[in-house]
Design a protein around this motif. Sequence first.
Motif, PDB file in Angstrom:
ATOM      1  N   MET A   1      -8.072   4.979   0.690  1.00 46.75           N
ATOM      2  CA  MET A   1      -7.510   4.131  -0.360  1.00 46.75           C
ATOM      3  C   MET A   1      -8.514   3.938  -1.500  1.00 46.75           C
ATOM      4  O   MET A   1      -8.134   3.835  -2.659  1.00 46.75           O
ATOM      5  CB  MET A   1      -7.084   2.773   0.197  1.00 46.75           C
ATOM      6  N   LEU A   2      -9.810   3.884  -1.143  1.00 51.44           N
ATOM      7  CA  LEU A   2     -10.844   3.759  -2.174  1.00 51.44           C
ATOM      8  C   LEU A   2     -10.738   4.928  -3.153  1.00 51.44           C
ATOM      9  O   LEU A   2     -10.737   4.758  -4.369  1.00 51.44           O
ATOM     10  CB  LEU A   2     -12.220   3.759  -1.511  1.00 51.44           C
TER      11      LEU A   2
ATOM     12  N   GLY B   1      -7.563   4.805  -5.359  1.00 52.34           N
ATOM     13  CA  GLY B   1      -7.728   3.894  -6.492  1.00 52.34           C
ATOM     14  C   GLY B   1      -8.572   4.524  -7.577  1.00 52.34           C
ATOM     15  O   GLY B   1      -8.202   4.536  -8.750  1.00 52.34           O
ATOM     16  N   ALA B   2      -9.717   5.091  -7.164  1.00 48.92           N
ATOM     17  CA  ALA B   2     -10.616   5.687  -8.144  1.00 48.92           C
ATOM     18  C   ALA B   2      -9.932   6.841  -8.863  1.00 48.92           C
ATOM     19  O   ALA B   2     -10.021   6.969 -10.090  1.00 48.92           O
ATOM     20  CB  ALA B   2     -11.890   6.164  -7.455  1.00 48.92           C
TER      21      ALA B   2
ATOM     22  N   LEU C   1       3.260   5.845  -5.505  1.00 52.06           N
ATOM     23  CA  LEU C   1       3.030   5.844  -6.949  1.00 52.06           C
ATOM     24  C   LEU C   1       1.875   6.766  -7.309  1.00 52.06           C
ATOM     25  O   LEU C   1       1.950   7.516  -8.292  1.00 52.06           O
ATOM     26  CB  LEU C   1       2.732   4.420  -7.432  1.00 52.06           C
TER      27      LEU C   1
ATOM     28  N   MET D   1      -6.757   7.295  -9.328  1.00 50.39           N
ATOM     29  CA  MET D   1      -5.728   6.795 -10.248  1.00 50.39           C
ATOM     30  C   MET D   1      -6.343   6.414 -11.588  1.00 50.39           C
ATOM     31  O   MET D   1      -5.808   6.738 -12.654  1.00 50.39           O
ATOM     32  CB  MET D   1      -5.009   5.589  -9.649  1.00 50.39           C
ATOM     33  N   VAL D   2      -7.479   5.714 -11.537  1.00 48.47           N
ATOM     34  CA  VAL D   2      -8.136   5.315 -12.789  1.00 48.47           C
ATOM     35  C   VAL D   2      -8.601   6.554 -13.549  1.00 48.47           C
ATOM     36  O   VAL D   2      -8.341   6.706 -14.741  1.00 48.47           O
ATOM     37  CB  VAL D   2      -9.335   4.385 -12.502  1.00 48.47           C
TER      38      VAL D   2
ATOM     39  N   ALA E   1       1.967   1.884  -3.290  1.00 54.66           N
ATOM     40  CA  ALA E   1       0.850   2.362  -4.100  1.00 54.66           C
ATOM     41  C   ALA E   1       0.575   3.836  -3.825  1.00 54.66           C
ATOM     42  O   ALA E   1       0.285   4.598  -4.744  1.00 54.66           O
ATOM     43  CB  ALA E   1      -0.396   1.531  -3.822  1.00 54.66           C
TER      44      ALA E   1
ATOM     45  N   VAL F   1       1.777   9.766  -9.983  1.00 55.07           N
ATOM     46  CA  VAL F   1       0.890   9.699 -11.143  1.00 55.07           C
ATOM     47  C   VAL F   1      -0.118  10.845 -11.131  1.00 55.07           C
ATOM     48  O   VAL F   1      -0.343  11.512 -12.134  1.00 55.07           O
ATOM     49  CB  VAL F   1       0.149   8.351 -11.151  1.00 55.07           C
TER      50      VAL F   1
ATOM     51  N   TRP G   1       0.828  -1.205   0.000  1.00 57.10           N
ATOM     52  CA  TRP G   1       0.000   0.000   0.000  1.00 57.10           C
ATOM     53  C   TRP G   1       0.856   1.246   0.000  1.00 57.10           C
ATOM     54  O   TRP G   1       0.522   2.247  -0.605  1.00 57.10           O
ATOM     55  CB  TRP G   1      -0.928   0.020   1.213  1.00 57.10           C
TER      56      TRP G   1
ATOM     57  N   PHE H   1     -12.093   5.866   3.661  1.00 57.07           N
ATOM     58  CA  PHE H   1     -12.340   5.940   2.224  1.00 57.07           C
ATOM     59  C   PHE H   1     -11.097   6.347   1.446  1.00 57.07           C
ATOM     60  O   PHE H   1     -11.132   6.467   0.239  1.00 57.07           O
ATOM     61  CB  PHE H   1     -13.458   6.947   1.925  1.00 57.07           C
TER      62      PHE H   1
ATOM     63  N   MET I   1      -5.796   8.542 -15.131  1.00 51.81           N
ATOM     64  CA  MET I   1      -5.247   7.866 -16.308  1.00 51.81           C
ATOM     65  C   MET I   1      -6.191   8.001 -17.509  1.00 51.81           C
ATOM     66  O   MET I   1      -5.760   8.159 -18.638  1.00 51.81           O
ATOM     67  CB  MET I   1      -5.020   6.385 -16.001  1.00 51.81           C
TER      68      MET I   1
END
Lengths: 418, 300
Positions: A379-380, A383-384, A343, A386-387, A340, A347, A337, A377, A390
């Motif tokens: 890490m949630l 993740g969201a 990163l 990051m997507v 992550a 990013v 984690w 929330f 991108m």
Amino acid sequence: MVQFFLTAGCDSVGHAVRKSLLAAAWFVFLTFPLMVIKVNTIENTVVWRWENMGYVAVSIFLGSFVWRWLLARKELKEDNANEETSAEKLLTKVQSHPVLKYSALAVVALLAGLYPQVFDLYQTNIMISCLVYIVLGLGLNIVVGLAGLLDLGYVAFYAVGAYAYALCNMHWDIGFWYMLPVGGVLGTILGVMLGFPVLRLRGDYLAIVTLGFGEIIRLILENWGDVTMGPSGISNIDRPALFGVKLGITDSTIYMYYIMIGLLVFTIFCVNRLQNSRIGRAWLALREDEIACQAMGIDKVKTKLLAFALGASWAGMAGVVFAAKTTFINPASFTFWESAIILSIVVIGGMGSIRGVIAGAIILILVPEYLRDFAEFRMLLFGAIMVLVMVFRPQGLISAKRKIYKYNDTNTAGAANE
Amino acid sequence: MEYFLELFFGGLTRGSIYALIALGYTMVYGIIELINFAHGEIYMIGAFTGLIVAGVLTALGFPEASTLVIALMCAVIWAAAYGYTVEKVAYKPLRGAQRLSPLISAIGMSIFLQNYVMLSQTSDFLPFPELIPQFGFMERFGSTMSSSEMVIVVSTILVCIGLTLFIKFTKLGKAMRATAQNRKMAMLVGINVDMVISATFVIGSSLAAVGGVLIASHIGQINYFIGFIAGIKAFTAAVLGGIGSIPGAMLGALVLGLTEAFATGYVSSDYEDVFAFCLLVLILIFRPAGIMGKEKTQKV
């Protein structure tokens, strides 16, 4: 504007609403078992949470409009992808005027210098961890942003620095200042050791090998109890001493803060110089096209190895600082984690851009600290985001700009970058 | 000898599960050259869906055997739906982007799905009901091989045979092979490439869900974190066999499962995961194309 928002990617408003309804229905179906039902298999009871179904439906219905609008906007902009956002324009403007530039720098320096005097210990501590993440982000930025090597095990080097200081301090009472460079050197050595065999691999294989390597290091720390004290970790690590004088907790935190500021300035200086040097240009070229790069006579392995080792050395130093700051470390601080998070700082902030990484770290580390209620929330959202980044803005918040030399009549260099 | 056989069948079971997950990795990689990081999460979601459906059915008083079948079916349906949606949301808009972009998007998706399950369900271990029935005739094997191990191995073999036949003889299978060979050319001859890619994600996710439910029922507990390690190991298996090759993934999974079982049985169980990672690093260094893969030269 409103019209475009409502009908982006559709024929009419009715079509858009139908599409959104369909999307909402699909996601209600998709999230039905996980969001609505909760079972207890021991007592054989079932809890139904129907209200969640409504939340999903409404948020997807509204979200799908935003999604289509963003997609349509991205397609419109495809031709002029390098267009700057207003924040970036402001930054460029400030940088191109020497007076504005130095006064802005002075304000930032003053703020940074006065921070621990103005705010209390708690705030200073949060700021220190934010600074640690900025340094880590800048280190990883060399590997991922400049050289284009996706390293998912960056935290391994961080762990090695932290454990090196903790162990040397525990056994031989070696001080912080000796270990800071040693941590950097250890990181470099480990980076070369790992990099040498794996850098021949293609990008996505490299990602998975570094991920595996990070996990190996963590598992070793956890299981080699005789040396590393296992999962219980090492406590009572010395804080840094000022010329041999041990400080109290308040003073040493403030001292730590200034050490981090110093390390950060050093890092920014180095990365900035590196990025505009011959090596930095070789990294950028390698990132863009390996084969063309080799044809131009750049030693691929050596250049990549250098990026990997340099990135690792900053992680090693940041690890030493981390151990000295928290005075307690255990393997749980060095999971995937952590890699992550670092990163996502790089990013989301903008790969290859120093200002971007700093902005990314401030947003991703400071904002969750103040929104404690939403901590779970975090890490949630990472993740969201990051997507989403991108998909809609691959260059990040503040995109990196290549240095462009413009030759004009007055013979002055044009807009410089960072 | 008995210990050896116990380890052997244990390894076979592990290998079967890795194979079911690795097939999804290898099929997706074969077609769009992307390491689908979120695939392990799909496996985990399959296991969770199975648990939830089984829990509801048990509370309603369904018999054990039909519970297993219905739970398995629901897990497959929902995992396939998740696989399809993940592809549409996180990968499709990125087709033709830089190489790193879809990979980072996949990592983000994986983090998102893990935390989504953690927040919507629980962060603790959940006990998984024993759905696989105990067969009387398996008792003579004693501790060397249990009923659930046999069920897992046999169903994996059946699934693998089915998949191979599907890829070989159906029209969609043919389209998949064509797309894997050359996507542009496949488009030119009239194959709906988007549909083929979606189908690949759906099939891969369904296989992972079967693996998830079966192994969860065998081990007896699940957690939102199981997809991460299982995903990396299955990826190792896919690379070991030669990524992109379907028989390779099965073989690689078998080799990895047995290696792990014997290494933990005879060497040390503390370093269980380290063996898999070391194996991965070693293969990638010495034989990046894997056992059954072909060396490809990079073209300009």
